[in-house]
Motif scaffolding. Sequence first.
Motif, PDB file in Angstrom:
ATOM      1  N   SER A  70     -10.512   2.715   4.240  1.00 30.33           N
ATOM      2  CA  SER A  70     -10.553   1.397   4.472  1.00 30.33           C
ATOM      3  C   SER A  70      -9.571   0.482   4.263  1.00 30.33           C
ATOM      4  O   SER A  70      -8.736   1.386   3.414  1.00 30.33           O
ATOM      5  N   PRO A  71      -8.855  -0.545   5.093  1.00 25.99           N
ATOM      6  CA  PRO A  71      -7.536  -0.258   4.747  1.00 25.99           C
ATOM      7  C   PRO A  71      -7.655  -1.783   3.397  1.00 25.99           C
ATOM      8  O   PRO A  71      -9.102  -2.316   3.508  1.00 25.99           O
ATOM      9  N   LEU A  72      -7.057  -1.595   3.149  1.00 22.26           N
ATOM     10  CA  LEU A  72      -6.364  -3.025   2.029  1.00 22.26           C
ATOM     11  C   LEU A  72      -6.340  -4.270   2.689  1.00 22.26           C
ATOM     12  O   LEU A  72      -6.018  -3.801   3.850  1.00 22.26           O
ATOM     13  N   SER A  73      -5.959  -5.155   1.800  1.00 23.68           N
ATOM     14  CA  SER A  73      -5.552  -6.458   1.958  1.00 23.68           C
ATOM     15  C   SER A  73      -3.597  -6.111   2.835  1.00 23.68           C
ATOM     16  O   SER A  73      -3.165  -5.349   2.989  1.00 23.68           O
ATOM     17  N   PRO A  74      -3.902  -7.146   4.094  1.00 18.82           N
ATOM     18  CA  PRO A  74      -2.927  -7.142   4.926  1.00 18.82           C
ATOM     19  C   PRO A  74      -1.480  -7.447   3.923  1.00 18.82           C
ATOM     20  O   PRO A  74      -0.408  -6.332   4.645  1.00 18.82           O
ATOM     21  N   LEU A  79       3.041  -2.809   2.550  1.00 19.48           N
ATOM     22  CA  LEU A  79       3.995  -1.942   1.731  1.00 19.48           C
ATOM     23  C   LEU A  79       3.411  -0.704   1.844  1.00 19.48           C
ATOM     24  O   LEU A  79       4.841  -0.225   0.524  1.00 19.48           O
ATOM     25  N   LEU A  80       2.151  -0.251   2.426  1.00 16.69           N
ATOM     26  CA  LEU A  80       1.546   0.609   1.515  1.00 16.69           C
ATOM     27  C   LEU A  80       2.068   2.191   3.255  1.00 16.69           C
ATOM     28  O   LEU A  80       2.031   2.606   3.171  1.00 16.69           O
ATOM     29  N   ALA A  81       2.525   1.042   3.926  1.00 15.56           N
ATOM     30  CA  ALA A  81       3.116   1.981   5.356  1.00 15.56           C
ATOM     31  C   ALA A  81       2.630   2.836   5.357  1.00 15.56           C
ATOM     32  O   ALA A  81       3.126   4.104   5.425  1.00 15.56           O
ATOM     33  N   ALA A  85       2.656   6.574   6.332  1.00 19.20           N
ATOM     34  CA  ALA A  85       3.429   7.413   7.121  1.00 19.20           C
ATOM     35  C   ALA A  85       3.650   8.801   6.762  1.00 19.20           C
ATOM     36  O   ALA A  85       3.897   9.543   7.773  1.00 19.20           O
ATOM     37  N   ALA A  86       4.231   9.010   5.714  1.00 20.69           N
ATOM     38  CA  ALA A  86       4.208  10.386   5.110  1.00 20.69           C
ATOM     39  C   ALA A  86       3.430  11.326   5.083  1.00 20.69           C
ATOM     40  O   ALA A  86       3.439  12.559   5.098  1.00 20.69           O
ATOM     41  N   LEU A  87       2.469  10.675   4.769  1.00 20.86           N
ATOM     42  CA  LEU A  87       0.373  11.130   4.746  1.00 20.86           C
ATOM     43  C   LEU A  87       0.075  11.695   5.848  1.00 20.86           C
ATOM     44  O   LEU A  87       0.353  13.230   6.164  1.00 20.86           O
ATOM     45  N   ILE A 257       1.446  -7.512  -5.817  1.00 15.76           N
ATOM     46  CA  ILE A 257       0.651  -7.322  -4.772  1.00 15.76           C
ATOM     47  C   ILE A 257       0.116  -5.851  -4.591  1.00 15.76           C
ATOM     48  O   ILE A 257      -1.556  -6.276  -4.188  1.00 15.76           O
ATOM     49  N   LEU A 258       0.339  -4.824  -5.023  1.00 15.19           N
ATOM     50  CA  LEU A 258      -0.201  -3.118  -4.931  1.00 15.19           C
ATOM     51  C   LEU A 258      -0.925  -2.982  -5.917  1.00 15.19           C
ATOM     52  O   LEU A 258      -2.550  -2.971  -5.980  1.00 15.19           O
ATOM     53  N   LEU A 259      -0.651  -3.137  -7.581  1.00 20.50           N
ATOM     54  CA  LEU A 259      -1.604  -2.615  -8.428  1.00 20.50           C
ATOM     55  C   LEU A 259      -2.552  -3.679  -7.929  1.00 20.50           C
ATOM     56  O   LEU A 259      -3.520  -2.654  -8.368  1.00 20.50           O
ATOM     57  N   PRO A 260      -3.131  -5.219  -7.925  1.00 17.89           N
ATOM     58  CA  PRO A 260      -4.584  -5.514  -7.732  1.00 17.89           C
ATOM     59  C   PRO A 260      -4.824  -4.906  -6.826  1.00 17.89           C
ATOM     60  O   PRO A 260      -6.513  -4.474  -7.341  1.00 17.89           O
ATOM     61  N   ALA A 261      -4.973  -4.460  -5.840  1.00 23.41           N
ATOM     62  CA  ALA A 261      -5.391  -3.795  -4.577  1.00 23.41           C
ATOM     63  C   ALA A 261      -5.613  -2.009  -4.520  1.00 23.41           C
ATOM     64  O   ALA A 261      -7.051  -2.154  -4.645  1.00 23.41           O
ATOM     65  N   LEU A 262      -4.482  -1.842  -5.354  1.00 28.10           N
ATOM     66  CA  LEU A 262      -5.017  -0.187  -5.526  1.00 28.10           C
ATOM     67  C   LEU A 262      -5.738  -0.178  -6.928  1.00 28.10           C
ATOM     68  O   LEU A 262      -6.705   0.677  -7.146  1.00 28.10           O
TER      69      LEU A 262
END
Length: 283
Positions: A70-74, A79-81, A85-87, A257-262
Amino acid sequence: MNYRHGFHAGNFADVLKHVVLTRILLHLATKPAPYRVIDTHAGSGRYDLSSEEALRTHEWKDGVARIEQSPLSPAAEELLAPYRAALAGIRALYGPGAYPGSPWFCRHVMRPDDRLIAAELHPPTYQKLAEAIGRDRRCKALDIDGWTALRANVPPRERRGLVLIDPPFEQKDEFTTLSAQFIAAHRKWPTGIYALWYPIKDRRAAEGLVDDITDAGISRLLRLEIEVDRPEAAGGLGATGLLVANPPWRLAAEAEILLPALTERLAQGSRPRYLCEAIRPDG
């Protein structure tokens, strides 16, 4: 520790490494001048998560599979886009079990004038790498030792770019080799961006890597780590890190932003942690 990548493709360490890789390349692309990527231990370029190796460990189930639930935070999703996309791109070509290696992520983000050198010494793996790269004229696969490739290709002709150092950690002294080879390369090309991946099974070894590099006088470092609190009974890897030299100026803010969500999504125990530490940022 033997980190043969077919067994570990798509795990939580790959997610961190490849997400940060795509962010660095996008920052390099904000300037019109071309850049070069030197991938010292490139692996096979792409992986099959339904292969015997991947099914033996199932590590991708606690890595990329969780990211796809499921999506993470907006803010994190923005930043994950590029990673997503590569995946999606590799799976459109090779099916839902495909997972990109670092050369594939580079190819996905690179522009027509950017270049990639991907080194892989293991003969069967090199053959797969050459097949994955195909006829892409932006890329060159080299069947040589990664440390030799590093010494021979810095500084690159473009004088800007990224060195990704992701050794297999098959040797007991790999941390010592990693720090020594990086320090030598940095002396030849002090303005390049370097991303050093490392497993954390021995916290002292990881701290020693950072100490060796800072003792050499190298500054402008960004240390990024994720610990998923994997139960000991499961064995295997429970924490991983990236040490980025000369990070793009916005990368630290993005990592916050990324590391807490990941970390929250990838946690396997009740006490996961992450680290986003700037070391001598103004050096």
